[in-house]
Design a protein around this motif. Structure first.
Motif, short mmCIF file in Angstrom:
data_model
loop_
_atom_site.label_atom_id
_atom_site.label_comp_id
_atom_site.label_asym_id
_atom_site.label_seq_id
_atom_site.Cartn_x
_atom_site.Cartn_y
_atom_site.Cartn_z
N PRO A 754 66.48 -14.73 3.43
CA PRO A 754 65.31 -15.61 3.37
C PRO A 754 64.08 -14.92 2.80
CG PRO A 754 65.84 -15.00 5.64
CD PRO A 754 66.99 -14.56 4.80
N ARG A 755 63.90 -13.65 3.10
CA ARG A 755 62.73 -12.95 2.56
C ARG A 755 62.84 -12.82 1.04
NH1 ARG A 755 61.49 -7.84 0.96
NH2 ARG A 755 59.31 -7.18 1.22
N LEU A 756 64.02 -12.46 0.56
CA LEU A 756 64.19 -12.34 -0.89
C LEU A 756 64.04 -13.68 -1.58
CD1 LEU A 756 67.08 -9.70 -1.13
CD2 LEU A 756 64.63 -9.37 -1.57
N ALA A 757 64.46 -14.77 -0.92
CA ALA A 757 64.24 -16.11 -1.48
C ALA A 757 62.74 -16.38 -1.58
CB ALA A 757 64.92 -17.16 -0.61
N LEU A 758 62.00 -16.05 -0.52
CA LEU A 758 60.56 -16.30 -0.50
C LEU A 758 59.87 -15.54 -1.62
CD1 LEU A 758 57.98 -17.36 1.01
CD2 LEU A 758 58.05 -15.22 2.31
N TYR A 778 55.90 -22.52 -6.12
CA TYR A 778 55.10 -22.39 -4.90
C TYR A 778 55.63 -23.32 -3.81
CZ TYR A 778 51.55 -19.41 -7.04
OH TYR A 778 50.89 -18.35 -7.63
N GLU A 779 56.02 -24.51 -4.21
CA GLU A 779 56.57 -25.47 -3.24
C GLU A 779 57.90 -24.96 -2.69
OE1 GLU A 779 57.98 -30.15 -2.98
OE2 GLU A 779 56.88 -29.42 -4.72
N GLN A 780 58.72 -24.37 -3.55
CA GLN A 780 59.99 -23.81 -3.07
C GLN A 780 59.76 -22.65 -2.12
OE1 GLN A 780 61.87 -23.57 -7.20
NE2 GLN A 780 63.66 -24.06 -5.94
N ALA A 781 58.75 -21.84 -2.42
CA ALA A 781 58.43 -20.72 -1.52
C ALA A 781 58.03 -21.23 -0.14
CB ALA A 781 57.32 -19.86 -2.12
N GLU A 782 57.21 -22.25 -0.12
CA GLU A 782 56.76 -22.82 1.15
C GLU A 782 57.93 -23.43 1.94
OE1 GLU A 782 53.99 -22.83 2.75
OE2 GLU A 782 52.47 -22.20 1.30
N SER A 783 58.94 -23.90 1.25
CA SER A 783 60.03 -24.60 1.92
C SER A 783 61.21 -23.69 2.25
CB SER A 783 60.51 -25.76 1.05
OG SER A 783 61.04 -25.29 -0.17
N VAL A 784 61.11 -22.40 1.99
CA VAL A 784 62.23 -21.48 2.30
C VAL A 784 62.47 -21.48 3.81
CG1 VAL A 784 62.92 -19.05 2.41
CG2 VAL A 784 61.97 -19.99 0.29
N GLU A 793 53.90 -11.67 3.28
CA GLU A 793 54.34 -12.08 1.95
C GLU A 793 53.91 -13.52 1.66
OE1 GLU A 793 56.12 -10.46 4.11
OE2 GLU A 793 57.17 -8.78 3.14
N LEU A 794 54.04 -14.38 2.66
CA LEU A 794 53.67 -15.78 2.47
C LEU A 794 52.17 -15.91 2.20
CD1 LEU A 794 54.73 -18.67 2.47
CD2 LEU A 794 54.38 -18.74 4.95
#
Length: 919
Positions: A754-758, A778-784, A793-794
């Motif tokens: 999950p961190r690498l996805a973010l 950015y939307e994908q990062a928020e939805s990880v 990181e977030l």
């Protein structure tokens, strides 16, 4: 009451203190400390009688030296009489006691978990009638029991429970650091000594009376015991008594008791010996099948001679003083002791560990059946945090083994556990006692030597060479079809040394060797190899295997749990398993697998860093550093310093970060400890980013991996993805930043963790060529999923989003992202990042006066938010891996910071702070 007062001579001060202690309206604790024979036991009897007169329920326990290494042994004595209250506890606390009483095979609880459950049990038990816990010989309580008693003893205020403990001043005790109030028990004055002597021996010959006073020096036990001894030797002076003159008082009293024991019938002495070896009169047995200790019978003659008393609560014979018990054992011959142990082994045939203790002492000649029982007991003790007992049992099992192969295996197991328990010298002695038939080094010897060289001195290269050579011999041995425990440990050690080396050539050689060993390699070892070596190339799909392995964690040894924890770290999924690690650390850090505990503290530190609990992470890491320094484990000490440097850099403490970074690098680089030099470089990146020195940050980052690639077998290559991209963007190297972000996506990093996805989506958003593409990432990062478990990181991604949106869509559109980033940085304590976010907020036209929530730490804000949503302290604790009491203490600090006094006001307080900033 008058009779009680008259029986204690010269103890007015102590009686007044104990009377106040018993009649106090609130719960409290007290430790009575004094030399042997000073009268601690008499004072404990006195306080117990006072409590009974005041209507208290009294529960007594006695520490037994032979059980000081058995986890929970002492605590059983306090808990057993209170078991009728267990059904009134909630399910989670009942489960804790089910494990303690061996009613199921769950993972042993941590000290904190057990102590909280004990406090709740004591609260229930005292709800109708005040409760007094009386502990004598507390210096012999096992570590876990003593720590639980100390924890509970410091938290009795406001309850109806009191705890009083007697400890010897000449023996180190876990109660020495328990921070409980103490009452020092001194010897009697000359006048009080004469009064006590005349009270109990009124017609003593004047000459003997003077000798007794001179010899006793105010020690009450000596004043009571010496007169009949000396009176029975008319015409002989003290100097003529063999084994008596010129030795300390306790030894003289042992001589006194010894003469009485020798005068007894052989059958009575045998019965006394069985009782002494089993701790008769010391309370409940630790999990004994019959529920009580050995009960001495037909020993009236011993009672008449002053060696025994009768327990008023149950009518059983008990030793008059611990010195009597120890003297009984000392006076017995070796054959008599073996016979007594054999009898006790038959008594405890259904109690694995207690039976093993007596079998080990009763057997002389090799006996494979006994050796196997000792080995089973050692495995049980290891899982319960009793590494020291396990070493003892395995060593004895090796001595009793009938074959050289079994002897070698058991010695190897004992040596391995000794190494894990931070006892390298003992480990070396054990392996040196087991020379291979051809005179070469056995696998166990290689493992012990390599672990010692690695942990204590950081000798990665030589350790790896030793292990590689030993495994090559296993590979070339065509007569060997399988792989024993010692060889399997060499496989793990090879992976460990390669991880610390973080060298591509070393890893590649190791993979080739492991491939050549084929299906002889345990499957779990392949999981560690893939996760530890290079998650970019081998990490996809590993999380499911880790989750399955953790599902069986309660059956694992502590070092196996460490390996799984390291695997979870590389996959960024430590969070769900942190509480299990913490319980194990609390169990192992004193008398268990201390090396494993140090590693687990590192893992807990990493998870606390990831989730934004930076203050807690620093405390955890400091504890690890203290342990490593205490046990002379240089590798773990510098490992701890590396994480402390990372924490300092995150918090903007740049000078401290660079000082620690330099120390770690100077120690690790010459030794080839690439794992630590990479962390040192990562510290350099974070410190430079904190200062806004993006060019330096970029240079540090490309020292780990080149833009557009992920250096094989470099664990920081993927972890610093966002750092390299962010540094490159701000340093005017947009092409390099974009190439690196695309390489992360191409490598499939979002599928690894999950961190690498973010951070992959964050990097792609930062380097997007168009606003629409950036917004999508950015939307994908928020939805990880689980992305909010990495708040630093977030927050960085949100800050980058706000900056981009402000330039492309205007100030107002950027405010939400910037505000959320600023609040996160403030809660985390990332001062430099918070300043940067507030500057961006000002540029967007928003007020940046500190909100009421800015004073909250990340953990406090998270707890406050969960409480505002309606969760109970228990539910919050389960979600955040904290005890309900810890949650309560955090909320206690939160309320004044938010200017509120009730839980109901939390939602408005948290909401209003956001509205203030938006205004």
């Amino acid at each position: 009451m008058d009779a009680l007062v008259r029986s204690l001579v010269g103890r007015q001060r102590e009686q007044e203190a104990l009377s106040s202690f018993v009649t106090a309206s609130s719960g409290q604790s007290l430790v009575l400390r004094g030399e042997i024979g000073a009268g601690k036991s008499a004072l404990l009897d006195h306080v117990a009688d006072l409590a009974c007169q005041e209507g208290h329920q009294v529960v007594r326990a006695v520490g037994v030296e032979a059980e000081s290494d058995y986890p929970f042994a002492g605590l059983h004595q306090f808990l057993y009489p209170l078991m009728s209250h267990l059904d009134r506890l909630d399910a989670s606390h009942r489960a804790v006691f089910d494990v303690v009483f061996s009613r199921n095979q769950g993972a042993p609880p941590s000290v904190m978990t057990l102590a909280i459950a004990v406090l709740d049990l004591l609260s229930l038990a005292s709800s109708q009638k005040p409760l007094l816990l009386v502990l004598d010989d507390g210096q012999w309580f096992d570590t876990v029991s003593a720590e639980v008693c100390g924890f509970a003893g410091r938290r009795l205020a406001g309850s109806s429970v009191k705890l009083v403990v007697g400890v010897r001043s000449d023996v180190p005790s876990h109660f020495d650091t328990a921070a409980l109030p103490e009452l020092h028990i001194t010897t009697l004055s000359e006048d009080d000594s004469q009064t006590l002597l005349d009270l109990h021996h009124p017609r003593l010959d004047p000459k003997i009376r003077r000798i007794v006073l001179d010899e006793a020096q105010g020690n009450p036990l000596a004043l009571l015991e010496l007169p009949p001894f000396l009176s029975g030797r008319p015409g002989r002076c003290v100097e003529e008594l063999p084994g008596y003159h010129g030795v300390p008082l306790p030894r003289r009293l042992e001589y006194v008791y010894g003469t009485r024991i020798e005068a007894l019938d052989k059958a009575v002495r045998a019965e006394l010996l069985r009782g002494a070896l089993d701790g008769a009169g010391s309370g409940m047995a630790a999990g004994a099948a019959r529920g009580t200790r050995y009960r001495m019978v037909d020993v009236d003659a011993a009672a008449l001679s002053g060696l025994l008393d009768v327990d008023r609560t149950n009518g059983h014979f008990v030793f008059r003083h611990p010195l009597v018990r120890s003297t009984v054992v000392q006076k017995a011959t070796p054959n008599e002791r073996r016979d007594a142990h054999a009898a006790l082994a038959r008594v405890y045939r259904d109690d694995l560990e207690r039976r093993a203790t007596h079998l080990a002492a009763s057997t002389i000649d090799p006996d494979e059946e006994v050796a196997a029982e000792l080995e089973a007991a050692a495995k049980s003790a290891t899982r319960r945090g009793g590494a020291l007992a396990a070493i003892t049992w395995l060593t004895r099992a090796a001595e009793l083994s009938e074959s050289s192969e079994d002897r070698s295996r058991r010695l190897g197991d004992a040596a391995f556990i000794a190494g894990q328990a931070a006892l390298p010298d003992q480990a070396q002695r054990l392996v040196h006692s087991d020379t291979a038939p051809d005179g070469g080094a056995s696998p166990a010897s290689v493992a012990a030597s390599a672990y010692d060289a690695l942990y204590r001195h950081g000798e990665v290269r030589s350790s790896r060479r030793q292990v590689t050579a030993a495994l090559e011999a296993v590979r070339d041995d065509r007569t060997c079809q399988g792989m024993g425990e010692a060889e399997a440990r060499l496989v793990i050690l090879l992976i460990v040394t390669c991880q610390y080396a973080s060298d591509a050539v070393a890893w590649q050689q190791a993979r080739e060797l492991l491939d050549a060993l084929g299906d002889r390699i345990p499957a779990q070892s392949l999981l560690y190899r893939d996760a530890w070596s290079d998650v970019v190339r081998h990490g996809a799909g590993l999380r499911q295997r880790v989750d399955r392995a953790f599902a069986e964690a309660r059956h694992l040894n502590p070092w196996d749990l460490v390996r799984l924890g390291v695997t979870a770290y590389h996959l960024d999924v430590l969070g769900p398993h942190r509480s299990h690690l913490q319980r194990t650390v609390d169990r192992e850090a004193e008398t268990g697998a201390i090396a494993a505990a140090m590693s687990m503290l590192h893992l807990i530190t990493l998870d606390q860093m990831a989730t934004g609990e930076w203050e807690e992470a620093e405390r955890t890491c400091a504890r690890s550093l203290e342990l490593a320094s205490e046990h002379d484990h240089a590798l773990f000490a510098y490992h701890s310093r590396a994480y402390l440097a990372q924490l300092a850099a995150l918090r903007g403490q740049v000078e401290r970060a660079r000082e620690l970074q330099a120390a770690v690098d100077a120690w690790a680089r010459p030794r080839g400890v690439g794992f630590l030099t990479q962390i040192a470089d990562a510290v350099g990146i974070t410190a430079a980013l904190s200062e806004g020195d993006y060019e330096s940050a970029y240079l540090y980052a490309i020292g780990i991996t080149a833009p557009g690639s992920f250096e094989p077998y470099a664990h920081q290559a993927s972890r610093t993805l966002l750092d390299l991209v962010e540094a490159a963007v701000h340093a005017g190297r947009a092409d390099e930043a974009r190439r690196h972000a695309l390489a992360a996506r191409h490598a499939g990093l979002p599928d690894v963790s999950p961190r690498l996805a973010l951070i992959t989506h964050g990097a792609l958003a930062m380097t997007a060529e168009g606003d629409e593409e950036a917004a999508a990432h950015y939307e994908q990062a928020e939805s990880v999923a689980e992305g909010d478990g990495f708040p630093f990181e977030l927050a960085r991604i949100r800050l980058a989003q706000g900056i981009r949106v402000r330039h492309s869509q205007g100030p107002k559109a950027a405010r939400q992202a910037l505000l959320r980033a600023a609040e996160s940085f403030e809660r985390l304590g990332a001062a430099a990042w918070a300043d940067r976010a507030r500057a961006e907020l000002r540029a967007s036209g928003m007020s940046t006066r500190p909100s009421s929530t800015s004073a909250l730490t990340w953990q406090e804000h998270r707890i406050a938010g969960l409480a505002a949503s309606g969760l109970t302290n228990k539910e919050i604790g389960e979600r955040m891996h904290l005890s309900p009491r810890t949650v309560s203490s955090h909320l206690y600090r939160v309320f004044p910071k938010l200017g509120i006094t009730t839980r109901a006001a939390l939602r408005d307080a948290l909401g209003n702070s956001t509205e203030e900033n938006r205004g």
